[in-house]
Design a protein around this motif. Structure first.
Motif, PDB file in Angstrom:
ATOM      1  N   HIS A   1      39.931  40.044  38.721  1.00 44.39           N
ATOM      2  CA  HIS A   1      39.183  41.667  39.086  1.00 44.39           C
ATOM      3  C   HIS A   1      38.510  41.586  37.900  1.00 44.39           C
ATOM      4  O   HIS A   1      37.926  41.449  36.549  1.00 44.39           O
ATOM      5  CB  HIS A   1      40.354  42.505  38.795  1.00 44.39           C
ATOM      6  CG  HIS A   1      40.630  43.344  39.522  1.00 44.39           C
ATOM      7  ND1 HIS A   1      39.687  44.543  37.555  1.00 44.39           N
ATOM      8  CD2 HIS A   1      40.747  44.011  40.481  1.00 44.39           C
ATOM      9  CE1 HIS A   1      40.263  46.027  38.631  1.00 44.39           C
ATOM     10  NE2 HIS A   1      40.726  45.273  40.014  1.00 44.39           N
ATOM     11  N   ALA A   2      37.342  43.113  38.541  1.00 41.37           N
ATOM     12  CA  ALA A   2      35.909  43.337  37.239  1.00 41.37           C
ATOM     13  C   ALA A   2      36.806  43.756  36.174  1.00 41.37           C
ATOM     14  O   ALA A   2      36.139  43.504  34.939  1.00 41.37           O
ATOM     15  CB  ALA A   2      35.881  44.753  38.170  1.00 41.37           C
ATOM     16  N   ASP A   3      38.231  44.078  36.069  1.00 37.80           N
ATOM     17  CA  ASP A   3      38.944  44.710  34.194  1.00 37.80           C
ATOM     18  C   ASP A   3      39.334  42.785  33.502  1.00 37.80           C
ATOM     19  O   ASP A   3      39.864  42.976  32.445  1.00 37.80           O
ATOM     20  CB  ASP A   3      40.074  44.970  34.884  1.00 37.80           C
ATOM     21  CG  ASP A   3      41.312  44.604  35.110  1.00 37.80           C
ATOM     22  OD1 ASP A   3      41.558  43.635  35.293  1.00 37.80           O
ATOM     23  OD2 ASP A   3      42.459  45.718  35.344  1.00 37.80           O
ATOM     24  N   GLY A   4      39.317  42.207  33.665  1.00 38.30           N
ATOM     25  CA  GLY A   4      39.541  40.176  33.476  1.00 38.30           C
ATOM     26  C   GLY A   4      40.229  40.301  34.126  1.00 38.30           C
ATOM     27  O   GLY A   4      41.021  38.923  33.562  1.00 38.30           O
TER      28      GLY A   4
ATOM     29  N   GLN B   1      35.173  44.622  43.395  1.00 38.35           N
ATOM     30  CA  GLN B   1      36.133  44.887  42.258  1.00 38.35           C
ATOM     31  C   GLN B   1      36.676  43.312  42.231  1.00 38.35           C
ATOM     32  O   GLN B   1      37.065  43.452  41.073  1.00 38.35           O
ATOM     33  CB  GLN B   1      37.467  45.878  42.260  1.00 38.35           C
ATOM     34  CG  GLN B   1      36.573  47.362  42.128  1.00 38.35           C
ATOM     35  CD  GLN B   1      38.292  47.950  42.196  1.00 38.35           C
ATOM     36  OE1 GLN B   1      39.258  47.666  43.196  1.00 38.35           O
ATOM     37  NE2 GLN B   1      38.110  49.259  42.766  1.00 38.35           N
TER      38      GLN B   1
END
Length: 191
Positions: free
Chosen positions: A64-67, A45
């Motif tokens: 993080h993978a969510d930006g 992640q």
């Protein structure tokens, strides 16, 4: 240079600046404070990029993978601003995280950094996160919210300290081998 409280015989650490060899009050050699910082590896992640890295200090970008993009600074406590703030161990690391837009992001990033440090440097007794007590935080996140976020990531509040330029609340994350207690009073170690 001596670290630790003089009243605690055996816990003070003398560091020869020329060699960076640390010796405790009994003259025993401790780990060098010039040991290279561990290179951290994160879960899928999180990705990281080392910006600068040395024996005692490192800066990296954590994504993080969510930006979410964060900056993380690691520093050996024995060589940094906390060197005289408490009885520091040569492997203790201070973590500073910048760019966290919410307490959830701060909690997740601190948790990831602690996991990575524990995997990369098993001798580390304390991972220290210092919160400025003057309340000057970015955005709407306040001091107590930052402390709560760090506690949710596995840190515990220890003490407030005064430095020359700041007043800090220190929180620590310690590995299990440091905090384990044998409650069997009839058990004698080594038998």
């Amino acid at each position: 240079m001596t670290f630790g409280h003089p009243a605690n015989s055996g816990s003070a650490v003398d560091i020869n600046p020329a060699t960076a060899v640390a010796r405790n009050a009994r003259g025993r050699t401790c780990a060098s404070v010039n040991e290279t910082l561990p290179h951290l590896r994160f879960t899928s992640q999180w990705t990281s990029e080392e910006v600068t890295w040395s024996n005692s200090r490192g800066h990296l970008l954590l994504r993080h993978a969510d930006g979410a993009d964060l900056t993380v600074e690691l520093q050996r406590c024995a060589r940094g601003r906390l060197r005289n703030a408490y009885p520091v161990s040569s492997h203790d690391l201070e973590v500073q995280v910048g760019g966290a837009e919410s307490t959830d992001v701060l909690t997740a990033s601190l948790g990831a950094v602690v996991t990575a440090i524990e995997a990369a440097e098993p001798q580390c007794r304390r991972i220290v996160y210092a919160v400025d007590t003057d309340g000057s935080f970015s955005g709407a996140v306040g001091r107590l919210s930052v402390i709560a976020a760090a506690e949710a990531a596995g840190f515990r509040y220890v003490v407030d300290v005064d430095l020359a330029d700041a007043e800090l609340s220190l929180l620590v994350a310690e590995p299990r081998w440091v905090t384990e207690v044998d409650m069997d009073l009839d058990h004698v170690p080594g038998t």
